[in-house]
Design a protein around this motif. Structure first.
Motif, PDB file in Angstrom:
ATOM      1  N   LYS A 156      -0.168   4.796  -2.530  1.00 61.88           N
ATOM      2  CA  LYS A 156       0.919   4.503  -1.604  1.00 61.88           C
ATOM      3  C   LYS A 156       2.150   5.336  -1.955  1.00 61.88           C
ATOM      4  CE  LYS A 156      -1.224   1.211   0.685  1.00 61.88           C
ATOM      5  NZ  LYS A 156      -1.583   1.355   2.127  1.00 61.88           N
ATOM      6  N   TYR A 205       5.126   9.566  -0.558  1.00 63.99           N
ATOM      7  CA  TYR A 205       4.750   8.226  -0.138  1.00 63.99           C
ATOM      8  C   TYR A 205       4.245   8.293   1.292  1.00 63.99           C
ATOM      9  CZ  TYR A 205       9.745   8.802   0.969  1.00 63.99           C
ATOM     10  OH  TYR A 205      10.961   9.307   1.359  1.00 63.99           O
ATOM     11  N   THR A 206       3.440   7.320   1.658  1.00 65.36           N
ATOM     12  CA  THR A 206       2.867   7.346   2.999  1.00 65.36           C
ATOM     13  C   THR A 206       3.892   6.882   4.034  1.00 65.36           C
ATOM     14  OG1 THR A 206       1.998   5.090   2.929  1.00 65.36           O
ATOM     15  CG2 THR A 206       0.591   6.829   2.026  1.00 65.36           C
ATOM     16  N   VAL A 209       3.545   3.022   4.463  1.00 64.51           N
ATOM     17  CA  VAL A 209       4.184   2.115   3.509  1.00 64.51           C
ATOM     18  C   VAL A 209       5.706   2.178   3.614  1.00 64.51           C
ATOM     19  CG1 VAL A 209       4.428   3.625   1.455  1.00 64.51           C
ATOM     20  CG2 VAL A 209       3.902   1.186   1.178  1.00 64.51           C
ATOM     21  N   TYR A 238       2.664  -3.160  -3.690  1.00 66.65           N
ATOM     22  CA  TYR A 238       1.389  -2.533  -4.052  1.00 66.65           C
ATOM     23  C   TYR A 238       1.440  -2.035  -5.505  1.00 66.65           C
ATOM     24  CZ  TYR A 238       0.527  -2.484   0.994  1.00 66.65           C
ATOM     25  OH  TYR A 238       0.359  -2.836   2.314  1.00 66.65           O
ATOM     26  N   LYS A 241      -1.004   0.724  -6.617  1.00 66.76           N
ATOM     27  CA  LYS A 241      -1.099   1.924  -5.794  1.00 66.76           C
ATOM     28  C   LYS A 241       0.084   2.872  -5.967  1.00 66.76           C
ATOM     29  CE  LYS A 241      -5.070   1.036  -4.006  1.00 66.76           C
ATOM     30  NZ  LYS A 241      -6.222   1.930  -4.308  1.00 66.76           N
TER      31      LYS A 241
END
Length: 370
Positions: A156, A205-206, A209, A238, A241
């Motif tokens: 993440k 980071y995504t 997220v 998370y 992650k």
């Protein structure tokens, strides 16, 4: 009082032994499986008056061993008053990748960097968002290293290493060693799933997220912390992650501060975040490091007896070997001989900026921020 000093330094010695063990284990167990380079990436670069550096970074991105159709670059031009914008516009014709420039008004935002990143995300298309700074340089495998870790671990958030570009000066060397301690300890904390720090000059980071944790919401009024506050929010949701990327190819090299005045403002900016942390473990660690270095200053006053010398030896020994490991990884093994110099100076630095963090305001990029 002597007993308390010895106790604190003893704990600090054990703390550094733990860091050494964790760093070695992290390096040994780091495995990434080769996979398709099919993730759409967005590289976000907030800049303000970077005419001397931005071209180098744009050229580095042109040499990436990553499919050019799978990444885009957004330059968030935050009210630059120099030639930054024109340099980016001129390079658009040479760029193999999609290069966009987002011009932001030079307004009175309390957190201009967060605003720049947020606005960039709004016009981006990448699945994985990667941030860096305009004065940085990256290797040809930078994007591939981050993306392969992302695919292997379903991460993440990924924090990758940052160091300073090498120059032939003692001042530059001191900054490289001092900063290595932050990068190394932050990496170990992340490996233990207790992340406490990261650096926005090399953070991924995504998009999913970022939206899930409401981005920078909750700390918009804090000028600094576009990296760490976000990391803490993601890690809370998370914890398994969030990863550090211990890959040499993932290192970002940025410019060290040219003089003591600029160094002072940069460290004051970093220190301003400490009192806003809502994680007691992170705050407790900061207090522990402060007390350990304060104890060393007290030990300096006892150098005429064996007790004071013993305390300093205890503190410096394990710390030296940890710094050696991190600096070697960063590619600066020749600078190991300067570690003792930094170790002598460092306690003064930590105590000074620890106390300074209680104040308000600093100057950065021609702005007065809180």
């Amino acid at each position: 009082m002597l007993f308390i000093i010895l106790l604190i330094i003893s704990f600090y010695f054990i703390f550094n032994l733990l860091l050494i063990a964790v760093w070695r284990e992290m390096k040994q167990r780091h495995k990434v499986f080769s996979s398709e380079k099919d993730t759409k990436l967005t590289v976000i670069i907030p800049v303000r008056n970077e005419e001397r550096n931005i071209l180098r970074l744009l050229q580095d991105l042109n040499q990436q061993n990553y499919p050019v159709e799978n990444f885009e670059v957004i330059i968030a031009n935050d009210g630059s008053t120099d030639n930054t914008e024109n340099i980016v516009l001129e390079y658009q014709e040479q760029a193999k990748y999609s290069l966009k420039i987002l011009n932001l008004l030079n307004d009175a935002s309390t957190s201009p960097k967060k605003r720049a990143i947020q606005k960039s995300i709004e016009i981006s298309s990448g699945e994985l968002l990667i941030t860096t700074d305009g004065d940085c340089s990256v290797s040809a495998n930078w994007l591939s290293s981050i993306q392969q870790l992302y695919k292997s671990k379903h991460a993440k958030l990924i924090s990758s290493p940052v160091t300073f570009t090498e120059k032939r000066s003692l001042w530059n060397t001191i900054q490289i060693i001092e900063f290595a301690s932050l990068i190394g300890s932050g990496a170990c904390a992340m490996y233990l799933k207790k992340p406490n720090m990261c650096n926005g000059a090399n953070l991924a980071y995504t998009r999913e997220v970022f939206e899930e944790v409401n981005g920078f919401s909750g700390n918009e009024n804090v000028a600094s912390g576009d990296d760490e506050f976000l990391m803490h929010k993601i890690a809370k949701k998370y914890p398994e992650k969030v990863f550090f990327n211990p890959d040499f190819d993932a290192i970002v090299r940025t410019e060290s501060q040219v003089d003591l005045a600029h160094f002072y403002q940069q460290r004051r900016r970093w220190a301003s975040k400490w009192k806003h942390y809502d994680n007691w473990q992170v705050s407790a660690l900061a207090v522990f490091i402060f007390l350990a270095n304060l104890s060393v200053l007290m030990a300096y006053c006892m150098l005429d007896d064996y007790f004071g010398k013993g305390i300093l030896l205890l503190k410096f020994s394990a710390e030296f070997f940890f710094l050696y490991s991190v600096i070697k990884f960063l590619g600066y093994k020749s600078k190991v001989i300067y570690i003792p110099i930094v170790q002598i100076i460092y306690p003064f630095y930590v105590v000074f900026f620890g106390l300074l963090a209680q104040g308000k305001g600093y100057s950065w990029k021609g702005r007065r921020l809180e």
